[in-house]
Design a protein around this motif. Structure first.
Motif, PDB file in Angstrom:
ATOM      1  N   LYS A  36       0.833  -1.211   0.000  1.00 48.20           N
ATOM      2  CA  LYS A  36       0.000   0.000   0.000  1.00 48.20           C
ATOM      3  C   LYS A  36       0.870   1.264   0.000  1.00 48.20           C
ATOM      4  N   LEU A  37       1.736   1.347  -0.977  1.00 50.46           N
ATOM      5  CA  LEU A  37       2.652   2.482  -1.081  1.00 50.46           C
ATOM      6  C   LEU A  37       1.985   3.655  -1.797  1.00 50.46           C
ATOM      7  N   GLN A  38       2.073   4.833  -1.196  1.00 53.40           N
ATOM      8  CA  GLN A  38       1.636   6.068  -1.828  1.00 53.40           C
ATOM      9  C   GLN A  38       2.832   6.999  -1.876  1.00 53.40           C
ATOM     10  N   LEU A  39       3.197   7.417  -3.090  1.00 57.12           N
ATOM     11  CA  LEU A  39       4.426   8.177  -3.299  1.00 57.12           C
ATOM     12  C   LEU A  39       4.127   9.434  -4.088  1.00 57.12           C
ATOM     13  N   ASP A  40       4.715  10.560  -3.634  1.00 60.49           N
ATOM     14  CA  ASP A  40       4.577  11.848  -4.325  1.00 60.49           C
ATOM     15  C   ASP A  40       5.977  12.452  -4.406  1.00 60.49           C
ATOM     16  N   ALA A  41       6.514  12.589  -5.625  1.00 59.10           N
ATOM     17  CA  ALA A  41       7.885  13.050  -5.785  1.00 59.10           C
ATOM     18  C   ALA A  41       7.981  14.090  -6.893  1.00 59.10           C
ATOM     19  N   THR A  42       8.892  15.048  -6.725  1.00 62.12           N
ATOM     20  CA  THR A  42       9.199  16.029  -7.764  1.00 62.12           C
ATOM     21  C   THR A  42      10.718  16.125  -7.901  1.00 62.12           C
ATOM     22  N   LEU A  43      11.173  16.332  -9.136  1.00 57.02           N
ATOM     23  CA  LEU A  43      12.596  16.447  -9.434  1.00 57.02           C
ATOM     24  C   LEU A  43      12.801  17.634 -10.364  1.00 57.02           C
ATOM     25  N   ASN A  44      13.557  18.630  -9.907  1.00 58.45           N
ATOM     26  CA  ASN A  44      13.818  19.826 -10.688  1.00 58.45           C
ATOM     27  C   ASN A  44      15.283  20.226 -10.549  1.00 58.45           C
ATOM     28  N   ASN A  45      15.983  20.279 -11.668  1.00 60.24           N
ATOM     29  CA  ASN A  45      17.380  20.723 -11.703  1.00 60.24           C
ATOM     30  C   ASN A  45      18.258  19.967 -10.709  1.00 60.24           C
ATOM     31  N   GLY A  46      18.041  18.669 -10.586  1.00 55.48           N
ATOM     32  CA  GLY A  46      18.844  17.838  -9.698  1.00 55.48           C
ATOM     33  C   GLY A  46      18.400  17.838  -8.256  1.00 55.48           C
ATOM     34  N   ASN A  47      17.331  18.563  -7.917  1.00 50.20           N
ATOM     35  CA  ASN A  47      16.819  18.633  -6.549  1.00 50.20           C
ATOM     36  C   ASN A  47      15.571  17.761  -6.437  1.00 50.20           C
ATOM     37  N   LEU A  48      15.607  16.817  -5.512  1.00 54.65           N
ATOM     38  CA  LEU A  48      14.533  15.840  -5.356  1.00 54.65           C
ATOM     39  C   LEU A  48      13.789  16.065  -4.037  1.00 54.65           C
ATOM     40  N   THR A  49      12.453  16.077  -4.122  1.00 50.97           N
ATOM     41  CA  THR A  49      11.592  16.090  -2.941  1.00 50.97           C
ATOM     42  C   THR A  49      10.653  14.898  -3.033  1.00 50.97           C
ATOM     43  N   LEU A  50      10.596  14.110  -1.961  1.00 51.59           N
ATOM     44  CA  LEU A  50       9.810  12.883  -1.984  1.00 51.59           C
ATOM     45  C   LEU A  50       9.048  12.715  -0.678  1.00 51.59           C
ATOM     46  N   ASP A  51       7.762  12.400  -0.782  1.00 53.25           N
ATOM     47  CA  ASP A  51       6.924  12.070   0.371  1.00 53.25           C
ATOM     48  C   ASP A  51       6.295  10.713   0.110  1.00 53.25           C
ATOM     49  N   GLY A  52       6.387   9.819   1.099  1.00 54.64           N
ATOM     50  CA  GLY A  52       5.839   8.483   0.916  1.00 54.64           C
ATOM     51  C   GLY A  52       5.184   7.938   2.165  1.00 54.64           C
ATOM     52  N   ASP A  53       4.109   7.192   1.972  1.00 58.27           N
ATOM     53  CA  ASP A  53       3.421   6.477   3.044  1.00 58.27           C
ATOM     54  C   ASP A  53       3.289   5.024   2.621  1.00 58.27           C
ATOM     55  N   SER A  54       3.504   4.094   3.553  1.00 55.80           N
ATOM     56  CA  SER A  54       3.422   2.692   3.159  1.00 55.80           C
ATOM     57  C   SER A  54       3.222   1.799   4.375  1.00 55.80           C
ATOM     58  N   ASP A  55       2.819   0.550   4.075  1.00 57.74           N
ATOM     59  CA  ASP A  55       2.829  -0.529   5.050  1.00 57.74           C
ATOM     60  C   ASP A  55       3.996  -1.441   4.709  1.00 57.74           C
ATOM     61  N   PHE A  56       4.546  -2.136   5.723  1.00 57.23           N
ATOM     62  CA  PHE A  56       5.590  -3.117   5.482  1.00 57.23           C
ATOM     63  C   PHE A  56       4.987  -4.514   5.441  1.00 57.23           C
TER      64      PHE A  56
END
Length: 257
Positions: A192-212
């Motif tokens: 149940k992975l939910q991922l939201d990521a942006t990549l601009n000019n080599g800069n990465l922002t990532l937010d994720g929620d998940s179950d193991f």
């Protein structure tokens, strides 16, 4: 044909063939069927192409399948694996700004469906919204990522050295919204992975929620920023609840001794 001009792209050295049926008038083509082969890959295209300015499509349907995804070619920072696949998608827009809607991709036991926008010229930009029942990316991860992860400096080492593929960070810009019921990488298995990521000019922002898979939940926020002097600044925040680790099920580089 709608073939984006992507900087650094290198076609595969494989034989190809093109066959087309349709009509052409006033710099517009209506294809009842266009077939092409590229190595093991078979492609079919049905719809309208407009050649009056740039090559444009108002909704051509693309079908592609093959025994080796690598027959599509490669990029400076990444080469596709020899993986069988099947793809269907609807294409609108021009070669330098292409919208891909209603795409469905299957490879091995994995599936991916959704939409994306591809912009080329200079640094490519890819924006994707997708869902998956199972997404296994192990064969798509860089080979040197695992090799670097196995390095240790002493018997007491518990946290391995991890290689961050900086070349991939600067190869493209874009965004990703992913909802996967099951996500498999070489190091971790998420449910149940939910991922939201942006990549601009080599800069990465990532937010994720998940179950193991072994129980528990996690929330991760990651930021990677390019700094002067070829330095990479990173910030990582992890919130985890009710997680149980079984060392014998982890990647060997994470088990310690």
């Amino acid at each position: 044909m709608i073939v984006p001009d992507i900087e650094g792209y290198e076609p595969a050295a494989v034989p190809y063939q093109i066959e087309a049926m349709g009509s052409f008038r006033e710099q517009q083509a209506d294809f009842t069927q266009l077939r092409a082969s590229l190595g093991t890959i078979k492609l079919e295209l049905q719809g309208n192409l407009d050649f009056r300015t740039a090559v444009r499509s108002d909704g051509a349907v693309l079908k592609a399948s093959g025994e080796r995804l690598s027959d599509l070619g490669k990029f400076p920072a990444w080469s596709p694996p020899d993986e069988a696949f099947n793809l269907t998608a609807t294409l609108t827009g021009a070669a330098n700004s292409l919208n891909v809607s209603e795409f469905q991709l299957r490879y091995g036991p994995s599936d991916l469906r959704g939409s994306m926008r591809l912009q080329t010229g200079g640094t490519p930009r890819i924006d994707m919204v997708a869902k998956s029942r199972q997404l296994d990316i192990r064969r798509f991860e860089p080979e040197d990522y695992t090799a670097a992860g196995t390095s240790t400096t002493g018997a007491e080492r518990r946290i391995p050295d991890l290689s961050i593929p900086v070349d991939l960070l600067t190869a493209a810009n874009g965004s990703l919204q992913l909802d996967a019921e099951r996500f498999i990488s070489r190091r971790l298995l998420f449910e149940k992975l939910q991922l939201d990521a942006t990549l601009n000019n080599g800069n990465l922002t990532l937010d994720g929620d998940s179950d193991f898979s072994n129980g528990g939940t996690s929330k991760v926020t990651l930021q990677l920023q390019q700094r002067p002097g070829n330095l990479l600044h990173s910030e990582l925040a992890v919130t985890a609840r009710n997680i149980r680790f079984e060392l014998n099920q982890l990647d060997p580089s994470l088990q310690g001794t």
